[in-house]
Each structure stands twice: as C-alpha cells, then as structure tokens.
Design an enzyme around this catalytic site. Structure first.
Site, PDB file in Angstrom:
ATOM      1  N   ILE A  91     -27.332  16.199  -6.887  1.00 38.77           N
ATOM      2  CA  ILE A  91     -26.408  15.602  -6.922  1.00 38.77           C
ATOM      3  C   ILE A  91     -26.581  14.788  -5.181  1.00 38.77           C
ATOM      4  O   ILE A  91     -28.017  14.804  -4.970  1.00 38.77           O
ATOM      5  CB  ILE A  91     -24.782  16.059  -6.144  1.00 38.77           C
ATOM      6  CG1 ILE A  91     -23.503  15.060  -6.002  1.00 38.77           C
ATOM      7  CG2 ILE A  91     -25.015  17.029  -4.673  1.00 38.77           C
ATOM      8  CD1 ILE A  91     -22.714  15.431  -5.676  1.00 38.77           C
ATOM      9  N   SER A  92     -27.014  13.525  -5.617  1.00 34.69           N
ATOM     10  CA  SER A  92     -27.582  12.459  -4.436  1.00 34.69           C
ATOM     11  C   SER A  92     -26.839  12.510  -3.538  1.00 34.69           C
ATOM     12  O   SER A  92     -26.082  12.462  -2.810  1.00 34.69           O
ATOM     13  CB  SER A  92     -27.632  11.148  -5.654  1.00 34.69           C
ATOM     14  OG  SER A  92     -28.503  11.087  -6.863  1.00 34.69           O
ATOM     15  N   GLN A  93     -27.695  12.003  -2.705  1.00 29.61           N
ATOM     16  CA  GLN A  93     -27.574  11.786  -1.022  1.00 29.61           C
ATOM     17  C   GLN A  93     -26.932  10.844  -1.529  1.00 29.61           C
ATOM     18  O   GLN A  93     -26.438   9.991  -1.904  1.00 29.61           O
ATOM     19  CB  GLN A  93     -29.132  11.294  -0.489  1.00 29.61           C
ATOM     20  CG  GLN A  93     -28.968  10.551   0.614  1.00 29.61           C
ATOM     21  CD  GLN A  93     -30.148  10.100   1.649  1.00 29.61           C
ATOM     22  OE1 GLN A  93     -31.446  10.155   0.357  1.00 29.61           O
ATOM     23  NE2 GLN A  93     -30.036   9.696   2.355  1.00 29.61           N
ATOM     24  N   PRO A  94     -25.852  10.934  -0.155  1.00 29.47           N
ATOM     25  CA  PRO A  94     -24.855  10.085  -0.364  1.00 29.47           C
ATOM     26  C   PRO A  94     -24.854   8.099  -0.226  1.00 29.47           C
ATOM     27  O   PRO A  94     -24.312   7.776  -0.521  1.00 29.47           O
ATOM     28  CB  PRO A  94     -23.810  10.769   0.776  1.00 29.47           C
ATOM     29  CG  PRO A  94     -23.234  11.763   0.992  1.00 29.47           C
ATOM     30  CD  PRO A  94     -25.652  12.379   0.759  1.00 29.47           C
ATOM     31  N   ARG A 134     -15.972  14.725  -2.611  1.00 28.92           N
ATOM     32  CA  ARG A 134     -17.482  15.300  -2.343  1.00 28.92           C
ATOM     33  C   ARG A 134     -17.579  17.011  -2.517  1.00 28.92           C
ATOM     34  O   ARG A 134     -18.283  17.178  -3.436  1.00 28.92           O
ATOM     35  CB  ARG A 134     -18.819  15.094  -1.104  1.00 28.92           C
ATOM     36  CG  ARG A 134     -20.235  14.939  -1.762  1.00 28.92           C
ATOM     37  CD  ARG A 134     -21.164  14.062  -1.408  1.00 28.92           C
ATOM     38  NE  ARG A 134     -22.030  14.081  -1.844  1.00 28.92           N
ATOM     39  CZ  ARG A 134     -23.477  14.823  -1.130  1.00 28.92           C
ATOM     40  NH1 ARG A 134     -23.399  15.594   0.075  1.00 28.92           N
ATOM     41  NH2 ARG A 134     -24.568  14.971  -1.802  1.00 28.92           N
TER      42      ARG A 134
END
Length: 217
Positions: A66-69, A40
């Site tokens: 970038i989205s939350q994992p 990431r």
C-alpha cells in the site's frame, strides 16, 4: 499509534519540499479532505494497523504494498480528478488509492492483475460503502479500451516505459500519472498530458520507488 490528523500533517510537511520539485504550489484541499475521509487502517492487515497512519508504504501480501500516503496524495493531485471525469486506475492493490479516488469522482474503473488481491479489495471497498467503482481482473498495461477515453489515468506500479495503450486511451486534455524506471532505485514519477490537439507532453517530477507492474510486459 498515529491517527489521521498526524498522517495529514506528515503529508503537508513532505509536500512543502516535494511540491516545489513537482511544480505544484500546494496539495489540493479536496484531495487532503478525501485522504482524511478514507480509513487507511481498514486497508492493511490487523498486525499492521498500529502503523496504518505512518507516512510510509506497508506490505499487503503477494509481494505488493500500500503506497506511502504522501505519494497517494501527490499522484491524486496530479491527476486533478473531478466529478464527471472518466477515470482509470491500473493496480487496485489494497484498494486504498481506489477509495481516495472514489471520494472525488462520480465513477471509477480499476484493474488488478492478481485475482486474490482483486477479490479482497473489491470486498473491502464494497464493505466501506463505495458503490461507484467498476472492477476488472486483467493486465492493466493494456488499459480498459471498452471504457476509454479517460480524463485521468493512474498507474500504481512501475513500468519500464510508458504504456502506449494507456496514452492512446487518454482523452484530449487528459492526464496520466505513473512511475517509470527499470529498478526501484532509479524510477521517476512522470506526468503525461495530452493537449486538446492530441499532442503529448511528458514531465519528469521526482524520484520514487514502486513495485514493478505485473503482467506480460
């Protein structure tokens, strides 16, 4: 500065709560393994790399994130992608969600409306060795009809209503996962299933917050 194992632990901890809301027993081990393989830190700017493994969204420029994992893991799990599936991603963004999906399927189609992001993410993904992705610059609301039908579709930005073209491009037995709502504080993650007869089943899963989908709609 965190690491990938810490990120996976955070995902598991949040999953213990959120999976009950979404109707899942647990996150698929194959999805978590794919999350562990994707670096990431290479999908964010150098200044944000100390936060790359935080379980939170991060800015990537052009007003996008970038989205939350955890959300990446959950949406991927809900899609239930597998080898041989025909898969569409609407919103390439940083390319992080793209990479996770590319770890799980033989081939993936990804659309990004912002040319600068599309160019950067394609270059990044190719540098990371992902050669099983087809890219298109365009309005993802309308899908990618030439490559339909799709067994799974993910939309990584919020829409006010479920796009009819994407439902039309979903194969019988297919799954569409997307955030739906007019404002960032009143969105829900929705799972749309098309049964073998073509009937549509919609399930509201849990509250989420996404940037709105760009484009004519």
């Amino acid at each position: 500065m965190g690491d990938v194992q810490g990120m996976l632990s955070d995902i598991q901890a949040e999953a213990n709560y959120a999976c009950r809301m979404s109707g899942l027993d647990h996150l698929n081990d194959h999805v978590l393994a794919a999350m562990g393989r994707v670096p990431r830190q290479r999908f964010v700017s150098k200044s944000l790399r100390p936060h790359a493994f935080d379980n939170s969204p991060l800015p990537i420029g052009k007003g996008q994130t970038i989205s939350q994992p955890f959300i990446v893991a959950l949406m991927t799990d809900l899609m239930a992608p597998k080898r041989g599936d025909n898969v569409l991603e609407v919103g390439t963004g940083s390319g992080y969600q793209t990479a996770v999906l590319a770890e799980l399927v033989d081939h993936l189609y990804s659309i990004e409306i912002i040319p600068e992001l599309a160019k950067k993410s394609r270059r990044r993904l190719e540098k990371e060795g992902y050669n099983n992705i087809s890219f298109q610059v365009g309005d993802g609301y309308y899908g990618w009809s030439d490559m339909a039908p799709f067994d799974a579709i993910i939309v990584t930005a919020a829409v006010e209503q479920i796009p009819h073209p994407l439902v039309e491009q979903l194969a019988p037995g297919g799954r569409l996962v997307l955030p739906v709502g007019e404002r960032s504080y009143s969105q829900d993650l929705i799972l749309v299933k098309k049964d073998p007869s073509g009937a549509i089943i919609k399930t509201r899963l849990l509250p989420v917050s996404f940037m709105p989908l760009s484009g004519s709609r």
